[in-house]
Motif scaffolding. Structure first.
Motif, mmCIF file in Angstrom:
data_model
loop_
_atom_site.group_PDB
_atom_site.id
_atom_site.type_symbol
_atom_site.label_atom_id
_atom_site.label_comp_id
_atom_site.label_asym_id
_atom_site.label_seq_id
_atom_site.Cartn_x
_atom_site.Cartn_y
_atom_site.Cartn_z
ATOM 1 N N MET A 1 54.687 37.392 33.235
ATOM 2 C CA MET A 1 53.851 37.370 34.436
ATOM 3 C C MET A 1 52.623 36.494 34.213
ATOM 4 N N THR A 2 52.072 35.983 35.294
ATOM 5 C CA THR A 2 50.973 35.030 35.227
ATOM 6 C C THR A 2 49.627 35.729 35.270
ATOM 7 N N ILE A 3 48.781 35.411 34.311
ATOM 8 C CA ILE A 3 47.426 35.943 34.268
ATOM 9 C C ILE A 3 46.546 35.144 35.219
ATOM 10 N N GLU A 4 45.686 35.829 35.950
ATOM 11 C CA GLU A 4 44.697 35.175 36.799
ATOM 12 C C GLU A 4 43.429 34.959 35.966
ATOM 13 N N LEU A 5 42.951 33.725 35.926
ATOM 14 C CA LEU A 5 41.704 33.407 35.257
ATOM 15 C C LEU A 5 40.664 33.064 36.321
ATOM 16 N N HIS A 6 39.755 33.986 36.555
ATOM 17 C CA HIS A 6 38.683 33.800 37.530
ATOM 18 C C HIS A 6 37.509 33.163 36.800
ATOM 19 N N THR A 7 37.199 31.922 37.128
ATOM 20 C CA THR A 7 36.262 31.188 36.277
ATOM 21 C C THR A 7 35.675 29.988 36.991
ATOM 22 N N TRP A 8 34.859 29.233 36.246
ATOM 23 C CA TRP A 8 34.274 27.975 36.699
ATOM 24 C C TRP A 8 34.152 27.082 35.471
ATOM 25 N N ASN A 9 33.830 25.829 35.670
ATOM 26 C CA ASN A 9 33.825 24.869 34.564
ATOM 27 C C ASN A 9 32.552 25.013 33.725
ATOM 28 N N LEU B 1 50.229 31.495 26.974
ATOM 29 C CA LEU B 1 50.329 32.463 28.070
ATOM 30 C C LEU B 1 50.263 31.752 29.424
ATOM 31 N N PRO B 2 51.155 32.078 30.332
ATOM 32 C CA PRO B 2 51.069 31.482 31.669
ATOM 33 C C PRO B 2 49.847 32.017 32.419
ATOM 34 N N TYR B 3 49.152 31.140 33.111
ATOM 35 C CA TYR B 3 47.967 31.579 33.850
ATOM 36 C C TYR B 3 47.741 30.661 35.035
ATOM 37 N N LYS B 4 46.987 31.162 35.975
ATOM 38 C CA LYS B 4 46.549 30.333 37.097
ATOM 39 C C LYS B 4 45.045 30.520 37.245
ATOM 40 N N VAL B 5 44.380 29.447 37.586
ATOM 41 C CA VAL B 5 42.931 29.469 37.737
ATOM 42 C C VAL B 5 42.574 29.893 39.154
ATOM 43 N N VAL B 6 41.679 30.844 39.248
ATOM 44 C CA VAL B 6 41.087 31.237 40.525
ATOM 45 C C VAL B 6 39.623 30.810 40.460
ATOM 46 N N PRO B 7 39.267 29.665 41.050
ATOM 47 C CA PRO B 7 37.891 29.164 40.929
ATOM 48 C C PRO B 7 36.881 30.122 41.554
ATOM 49 N N VAL B 8 35.772 30.306 40.853
ATOM 50 C CA VAL B 8 34.648 31.098 41.353
ATOM 51 C C VAL B 8 33.437 30.161 41.321
ATOM 52 N N ASN B 9 33.094 29.610 42.458
ATOM 53 C CA ASN B 9 32.032 28.611 42.532
ATOM 54 C C ASN B 9 30.677 29.291 42.389
ATOM 55 N N GLU C 1 29.623 32.586 44.696
ATOM 56 C CA GLU C 1 30.872 33.330 44.887
ATOM 57 C C GLU C 1 31.056 34.451 43.867
ATOM 58 N N GLN C 2 30.271 34.406 42.766
ATOM 59 C CA GLN C 2 30.354 35.472 41.774
ATOM 60 C C GLN C 2 29.783 36.796 42.293
ATOM 61 N N ALA D 1 30.619 37.958 45.328
ATOM 62 C CA ALA D 1 31.559 38.486 46.318
ATOM 63 C C ALA D 1 32.098 39.838 45.857
ATOM 64 N N PRO D 2 32.239 40.794 46.758
ATOM 65 C CA PRO D 2 32.749 42.115 46.374
ATOM 66 C C PRO D 2 34.087 42.062 45.651
ATOM 67 N N SER D 3 34.953 41.134 46.038
ATOM 68 C CA SER D 3 36.263 41.039 45.390
ATOM 69 C C SER D 3 36.128 40.644 43.930
ATOM 70 N N PHE D 4 35.136 39.788 43.610
ATOM 71 C CA PHE D 4 34.924 39.406 42.213
ATOM 72 C C PHE D 4 34.191 40.501 41.454
ATOM 73 N N LEU D 5 33.227 41.136 42.090
ATOM 74 C CA LEU D 5 32.503 42.229 41.436
ATOM 75 C C LEU D 5 33.431 43.381 41.073
ATOM 76 N N ALA D 6 34.531 43.503 41.786
ATOM 77 C CA ALA D 6 35.486 44.561 41.471
ATOM 78 C C ALA D 6 36.130 44.365 40.107
ATOM 79 N N ILE D 7 36.198 43.116 39.637
ATOM 80 C CA ILE D 7 36.787 42.870 38.318
ATOM 81 C C ILE D 7 35.746 42.426 37.298
#
Length: 208
Positions: A1-9, A25-33, A38-39, A41-47
């Motif tokens: 399964m693919t790991i979500e990487l919530h991040t920025w450069n 490890l397979p992963y996909k980037v979820v940009p957090v500007n 955007e850091q 945002a309630p959806s990001f604060l949840a993790i």
């Protein structure tokens, strides 16, 4: 399964993309500007309740259950445990990994980060004071690392998550106003790591 990487450069984000690539490890980037807030945002604060990047979401966590992990050092240890890579099993061999990972998290990150902050200030008086204080400590930390690497190929014995953590910040040495030629052991280590295919992929991954 693919790991979500919530991040920025950022250096902390690069630690994790490098580790994921090196671990295969397979992963996909979820940009957090972070420039747009955007850091927060309630959806990001949840993790990531400390509203800092990076964070990961692993749909195949312990027991096959979804898990989220925040704080880059914790993420590296989690990934090392998950894969059995770059984190020795014997406790005696883990000790230096823990030591150098904590060294990075407590010093070789916060101090260069302050350099980044003060370089950007327009008030010359404030800028000069901050740079003198934090660049002195940053250079001292490069010296600590150089002495360690004088007799070690990697910071904790075999290549480990501690190297990935430190590399994320050493990658920004031009911004720290540090010439790696002044720290030959660090330069040898840095060049060797940056030549690794997995590290190259991690450093080239689009995080923003």
């Amino acid at each position: 399964m693919t790991i979500e990487l919530h991040t920025w450069n950022t250096p902390n984000g690069r630690k994790i993309s490098v580790a994921l690539e090196e671990m295969g490890l397979p992963y996909k980037v979820v940009p957090v500007n972070i420039g747009k807030g955007e850091q927060m945002a309630p959806s990001f604060l949840a993790i990531s309740p400390n509203n800092k990047i990076p964070a990961i979401v692993d749909p195949d966590g312990p027991g096959g259950k979804r898990v989220s992990v925040f704080e880059s050092g914790a993420i590296l240890l989690y990934l090392g445990e998950k894969t059995g890579k770059f984190l020795p099993v014997p406790l005696a061999e883990r000790i230096p990994v823990y030591e150098w990972l904590m060294w990075q998290m407590g010093g070789f990150g916060p101090m260069p980060g302050q350099v980044h902050h003060f370089i950007a200030l327009e008030n010359e008086q404030d800028r000069a004071y901050g740079l003198k204080r934090y660049m002195t400590e940053t250079v001292r930390l490069y010296g600590v690392l150089d002495r360690r690497l004088a007799n070690h190929d990697f910071v904790a014995g075999p290549l480990s998550v501690a190297d990935f953590a430190i590399l994320g910040w050493a990658w920004r040495h031009p911004r720290h106003k540090v010439d790696l030629a002044d720290f030959p052991s660090v330069k040898r280590w840095y060049d060797a790591l940056m030549a690794r295919p997995g590290v190259k992929r991690g450093m080239e991954a689009k995080l923003d």
